[in-house]
Design a protein around this motif. Structure first.
Motif, PDB file in Angstrom:
ATOM      1  N   THR A   1       0.819  -1.211   0.000  1.00 54.55           N
ATOM      2  CA  THR A   1       0.000   0.000   0.000  1.00 54.55           C
ATOM      3  C   THR A   1       0.854   1.263   0.000  1.00 54.55           C
ATOM      4  N   ASN A   2       1.943   1.287   0.761  1.00 53.22           N
ATOM      5  CA  ASN A   2       2.737   2.498   0.933  1.00 53.22           C
ATOM      6  C   ASN A   2       4.075   2.516   0.203  1.00 53.22           C
ATOM      7  N   ARG A   3       4.547   1.369  -0.253  1.00 47.54           N
ATOM      8  CA  ARG A   3       5.895   1.295  -0.825  1.00 47.54           C
ATOM      9  C   ARG A   3       5.968   0.368  -2.032  1.00 47.54           C
ATOM     10  N   VAL A   4       7.025   0.590  -2.833  1.00 54.11           N
ATOM     11  CA  VAL A   4       7.402  -0.320  -3.907  1.00 54.11           C
ATOM     12  C   VAL A   4       8.845  -0.721  -3.624  1.00 54.11           C
ATOM     13  N   TYR A   5       9.092  -2.018  -3.602  1.00 59.26           N
ATOM     14  CA  TYR A   5      10.419  -2.568  -3.347  1.00 59.26           C
ATOM     15  C   TYR A   5      10.949  -3.135  -4.659  1.00 59.26           C
ATOM     16  N   ILE A   6      12.133  -2.681  -5.065  1.00 60.52           N
ATOM     17  CA  ILE A   6      12.735  -3.160  -6.306  1.00 60.52           C
ATOM     18  C   ILE A   6      14.058  -3.831  -5.961  1.00 60.52           C
ATOM     19  N   MET A   7      14.133  -5.134  -6.224  1.00 58.10           N
ATOM     20  CA  MET A   7      15.326  -5.903  -5.915  1.00 58.10           C
ATOM     21  C   MET A   7      16.213  -5.969  -7.147  1.00 58.10           C
ATOM     22  N   LEU A   8      17.471  -5.579  -6.970  1.00 55.87           N
ATOM     23  CA  LEU A   8      18.420  -5.482  -8.065  1.00 55.87           C
ATOM     24  C   LEU A   8      19.746  -6.146  -7.713  1.00 55.87           C
ATOM     25  N   GLU A   9      20.488  -6.457  -8.745  1.00 58.17           N
ATOM     26  CA  GLU A   9      21.855  -6.940  -8.558  1.00 58.17           C
ATOM     27  C   GLU A   9      22.658  -5.861  -7.834  1.00 58.17           C
ATOM     28  N   LEU A  10      23.461  -6.262  -6.892  1.00 54.72           N
ATOM     29  CA  LEU A  10      24.317  -5.322  -6.168  1.00 54.72           C
ATOM     30  C   LEU A  10      25.621  -5.170  -6.928  1.00 54.72           C
ATOM     31  N   ALA A  11      25.944  -3.952  -7.335  1.00 58.91           N
ATOM     32  CA  ALA A  11      27.201  -3.694  -8.050  1.00 58.91           C
ATOM     33  C   ALA A  11      28.357  -3.950  -7.084  1.00 58.91           C
ATOM     34  N   PRO A  12      29.219  -4.907  -7.404  1.00 54.24           N
ATOM     35  CA  PRO A  12      30.264  -5.309  -6.459  1.00 54.24           C
ATOM     36  C   PRO A  12      31.239  -4.196  -6.094  1.00 54.24           C
ATOM     37  N   GLY A  13      31.512  -3.275  -7.028  1.00 57.06           N
ATOM     38  CA  GLY A  13      32.454  -2.199  -6.738  1.00 57.06           C
ATOM     39  C   GLY A  13      31.801  -0.910  -6.304  1.00 57.06           C
ATOM     40  N   GLY A  14      30.485  -0.918  -6.171  1.00 59.33           N
ATOM     41  CA  GLY A  14      29.785   0.309  -5.811  1.00 59.33           C
ATOM     42  C   GLY A  14      29.624   1.224  -7.024  1.00 59.33           C
ATOM     43  N   GLU A  15      29.321   2.479  -6.767  1.00 60.53           N
ATOM     44  CA  GLU A  15      29.102   3.440  -7.844  1.00 60.53           C
ATOM     45  C   GLU A  15      30.425   4.020  -8.322  1.00 60.53           C
ATOM     46  N   VAL A  16      30.525   4.243  -9.617  1.00 57.38           N
ATOM     47  CA  VAL A  16      31.742   4.804 -10.205  1.00 57.38           C
ATOM     48  C   VAL A  16      32.053   6.163  -9.588  1.00 57.38           C
ATOM     49  N   LEU A  17      31.041   7.014  -9.426  1.00 55.34           N
ATOM     50  CA  LEU A  17      31.258   8.349  -8.874  1.00 55.34           C
ATOM     51  C   LEU A  17      31.860   8.274  -7.470  1.00 55.34           C
ATOM     52  N   ASP A  18      31.381   7.344  -6.652  1.00 57.21           N
ATOM     53  CA  ASP A  18      31.934   7.189  -5.301  1.00 57.21           C
ATOM     54  C   ASP A  18      33.399   6.768  -5.350  1.00 57.21           C
ATOM     55  N   THR A  19      33.742   5.888  -6.286  1.00 51.64           N
ATOM     56  CA  THR A  19      35.130   5.440  -6.449  1.00 51.64           C
ATOM     57  C   THR A  19      36.025   6.617  -6.832  1.00 51.64           C
ATOM     58  N   ILE A  20      35.553   7.457  -7.745  1.00 51.39           N
ATOM     59  CA  ILE A  20      36.331   8.616  -8.175  1.00 51.39           C
ATOM     60  C   ILE A  20      36.470   9.622  -7.035  1.00 51.39           C
ATOM     61  N   ARG A  21      35.399   9.840  -6.299  1.00 51.86           N
ATOM     62  CA  ARG A  21      35.469  10.762  -5.158  1.00 51.86           C
ATOM     63  C   ARG A  21      36.466  10.275  -4.105  1.00 51.86           C
ATOM     64  N   LEU A  22      36.493   8.984  -3.894  1.00 50.42           N
ATOM     65  CA  LEU A  22      37.371   8.399  -2.872  1.00 50.42           C
ATOM     66  C   LEU A  22      38.825   8.359  -3.320  1.00 50.42           C
ATOM     67  N   ASN A  23      39.060   7.964  -4.570  1.00 55.45           N
ATOM     68  CA  ASN A  23      40.429   7.729  -5.046  1.00 55.45           C
ATOM     69  C   ASN A  23      40.958   8.784  -6.003  1.00 55.45           C
ATOM     70  N   GLY A  24      40.126   9.728  -6.406  1.00 51.77           N
ATOM     71  CA  GLY A  24      40.547  10.707  -7.404  1.00 51.77           C
ATOM     72  C   GLY A  24      40.358  10.148  -8.801  1.00 51.77           C
TER      73      GLY A  24
END
Length: 140
Positions: free
Chosen positions: A88-111
């Motif tokens: 009634t209140n939510r939609v749950y979408i189950m997806l594959e988990l990207a093993p390395g996380g998001e590209v943007l986060d990797t760039i922010r962390l490592n340059g």
């Protein structure tokens, strides 16, 4: 997400074999969680959309179309869609988990990445987009 909301989300997901691990991100009307799926003994990403915060047109037109498209795509450079659950209140979408996380986060962390890595990522992006286009679809 408030603690009581997280508890409700957890309760719904546990009924379907998922156990929340940690929150990965949060947007205007959705939260993304890492969860363990007991049936497959693997971790997944679960996007939890709160209906009351989403626009009506998004819920009635865009989201159903997005889920239908996602179900039809199978490619190594595109995140897999596993399942969706609507309450009634939510939609749950189950997806594959990207093993390395998001590209943007990797760039922010490592340059900035080196040319070899950026070339590899660009090739994967192009392959995924070419696959989508071959199915007569476009990415917004």
């Amino acid at each position: 997400m408030a603690n009581s909301q997280a508890t409700m989300v957890s309760t719904v997901l546990e009924k379907h074999g998922y156990q929340l691990i940690r929150q990965l991100g949060k947007g205007a009307y959705a939260t993304v969680w890492e969860a363990y799926f007991k049936t497959w003994q693997t971790t997944v990403a679960i996007k939890v959309l709160q209906k009351e915060k989403a626009e009506g047109r998004f819920l009635t037109k865009f989201l159903p179309r997005e889920i239908q498209v996602w179900k039809s795509l199978k490619h190594p450079n595109i995140i897999n869609f596993y399942q969706s659950i609507e309450t009634t209140n939510r939609v749950y979408i189950m997806l594959e988990l990207a093993p390395g996380g998001e590209v943007l986060d990797t760039i922010r962390l490592n340059g900035a990445c080196d040319e070899e890595m950026s070339g590899k990522w660009f090739e994967q992006l192009c392959q995924g987009m070419a696959y989508i286009h071959s199915k007569g679809m476009v990415h917004r």
